[in-house]
Scaffold this active site. Structure first.
Site, PDB file in Angstrom:
ATOM      1  N   ASN A  11       0.870  -1.180   0.000  1.00  0.00           N
ATOM      2  CA  ASN A  11       0.000   0.000   0.000  1.00  0.00           C
ATOM      3  C   ASN A  11       0.904   1.225   0.000  1.00  0.00           C
ATOM      4  OD1 ASN A  11      -1.814   2.031   0.495  1.00  0.00           O
ATOM      5  ND2 ASN A  11      -2.395   1.351   2.557  1.00  0.00           N
ATOM      6  N   TRP A  12       1.060   1.804  -1.191  1.00  0.00           N
ATOM      7  CA  TRP A  12       2.008   2.922  -1.327  1.00  0.00           C
ATOM      8  C   TRP A  12       1.432   4.233  -0.793  1.00  0.00           C
ATOM      9  CZ3 TRP A  12       3.670   1.354  -7.001  1.00  0.00           C
ATOM     10  CH2 TRP A  12       4.511   0.246  -6.919  1.00  0.00           C
ATOM     11  N   GLU A  99      -7.041   4.857   7.735  1.00  0.00           N
ATOM     12  CA  GLU A  99      -6.834   6.273   7.403  1.00  0.00           C
ATOM     13  C   GLU A  99      -8.066   6.846   6.723  1.00  0.00           C
ATOM     14  OE1 GLU A  99      -3.095   5.717   5.365  1.00  0.00           O
ATOM     15  OE2 GLU A  99      -2.158   5.265   7.284  1.00  0.00           O
ATOM     16  N   SER A 214       3.258  -1.723  10.591  1.00  0.00           N
ATOM     17  CA  SER A 214       4.707  -1.759  10.818  1.00  0.00           C
ATOM     18  C   SER A 214       5.335  -3.129  10.572  1.00  0.00           C
ATOM     19  CB  SER A 214       5.033  -1.248  12.235  1.00  0.00           C
ATOM     20  OG  SER A 214       4.583   0.089  12.382  1.00  0.00           O
ATOM     21  N   GLY A 235       2.758  -0.966   4.375  1.00  0.00           N
ATOM     22  CA  GLY A 235       2.807   0.457   4.030  1.00  0.00           C
ATOM     23  C   GLY A 235       4.249   0.903   3.845  1.00  0.00           C
ATOM     24  N   GLY A 236       4.821   1.517   4.877  1.00  0.00           N
ATOM     25  CA  GLY A 236       6.157   2.116   4.795  1.00  0.00           C
ATOM     26  C   GLY A 236       7.212   1.220   4.152  1.00  0.00           C
TER      27      GLY A 236
HETATM   28  P1  PGA Z   1       2.672   0.527   7.745  1.00  0.00           P
HETATM   29  O1  PGA Z   1       1.225   0.702   7.070  1.00  0.00           O
HETATM   30  O2  PGA Z   1       3.254  -0.757   7.205  1.00  0.00           O
HETATM   31  O3  PGA Z   1       3.448   1.744   7.284  1.00  0.00           O
HETATM   32  O4  PGA Z   1       2.461   0.494   9.215  1.00  0.00           O
HETATM   33  C1  PGA Z   1       0.372  -0.396   6.903  1.00  0.00           C
HETATM   34  C2  PGA Z   1      -0.921   0.066   6.285  1.00  0.00           C
HETATM   35  O5  PGA Z   1      -1.399   1.158   6.608  1.00  0.00           O
HETATM   36  O6  PGA Z   1      -1.517  -0.644   5.452  1.00  0.00           O
END
Ligand code: PGA
Length: 252
Positions: A11-12, A99, A214, A235-236
């Site tokens: 998920n960019w 989000e 994370s 994500g990150g």
């Molecule tokens: P993260 O995000 O890996 O940066 O914690 C995960 C996500 O929101 O799908």
């Protein structure tokens, strides 16, 4: 137990530029081995979907979107319909990311409508559920997850989950560097599977439940080893090709 194929989805979010996304995708595609076991999905910002779609031809990486309108078409300025995503070979759509729930006021009912729209259009939803830190500390995790799930089951029926994926993403773990322990995540994943099994055991058994929050190259393996964790929503760490590829390799 069913043999569920693991899935790792990137998920960019709202990151990158045309140039950086080209580089990132190139790095991922070069590093994906034909023997890579998990299904791998990338979810770019809408505006880069066309670019990414053209580069995914003849690769084993699938395309996903980060969001979709609950409406089929019409006067909804700024929105994107599921049918449009299909034109660009999207296979998956993330629905109800925390989000979107928190920053764009998406309610359980809206998320359920989006989920139903995605299923009706022949795309596969990745439904995100998860509790906030306050909710966890108040011992409300299961209550919150049950409410988020039940809204979708009521709207789309348990059959709607036949081709869907669920991502358990504790809000307190997203982008914070604070990961749920494998045991904490497993407990919620088992709860989710059981909740679905009350309606249909076969669907629950075949359902892939991803962990998100994370996930990094150095914690992916122990998370993915848990019985009910079938991969991750990243994500990150998905913004770096090497990190993302290491996570993909951990999902065997
Ligand atoms: P993260 O995000 O890996 O940066 O914690 C995960 C996500 O929101 O799908």
């Amino acid at each position: 137990m069913t043999n569920r194929q693991p899935l790792v989805a990137a998920n960019w979010k709202m990151n990158g530029s045309l140039a950086s996304i080209r580089l990132l995708l190139d790095g991922i595609l070069k590093g994906i081995q034909s023997e890579t076991k998990p299904e791998v999905v990338v979810c770019p910002p809408y505006i880069y979907i066309d670019e990414v779609a053209r580069n995914l031809d003849n690769t084993q990486v699938l395309l996903g979107a980060q969001n979709v309108s609950q409406h089929e078409a019409g006067a909804y300025t700024g929105e994107i319909a599921a049918g449009m995503l299909k034109d660009y070979k999207c296979v998956y759509v993330i629905v109800g990311h925390s989000e979107r729930r928190a920053l764009y006021c998406e309610t359980d009912a809206m998320v359920a409508d989006k989920f139903a729209r995605v299923v009706e259009s022949g795309l596969k939803p990745i439904l995100c559920v998860g509790e906030t830190l306050n909710e966890r500390e108040a011992d409300e995790t299961e209550e919150v997850i049950a409410r988020q799930l039940d809204a979708v089951i009521e709207r789309a029926g348990v059959q709607g989950f036949a081709n869907a994926v669920i991502a358990y993403e504790p809000v307190w773990a997203i982008g914070t560097g604070r990961t749920a322990t494998p045991e904490q995540a497993q407990e919620v994943h088992a709860f989710i599977r059981l909740r679905l099994a009350r309606h249909d055991e076969a669907i629950a058994d075949g359902l892939r439940i991803l962990y998100g929050g994370s996930v990094k190259a150095d914690n992916a393996n122990e998370l993915f080893n848990m019985a009910d964790i079938d991969g991750g929503l990243i994500g990150g760490a998905s913004l770096n090709a090497d990190d993302f590829l290491s996570i993909c390799r951990a999902a065997i």
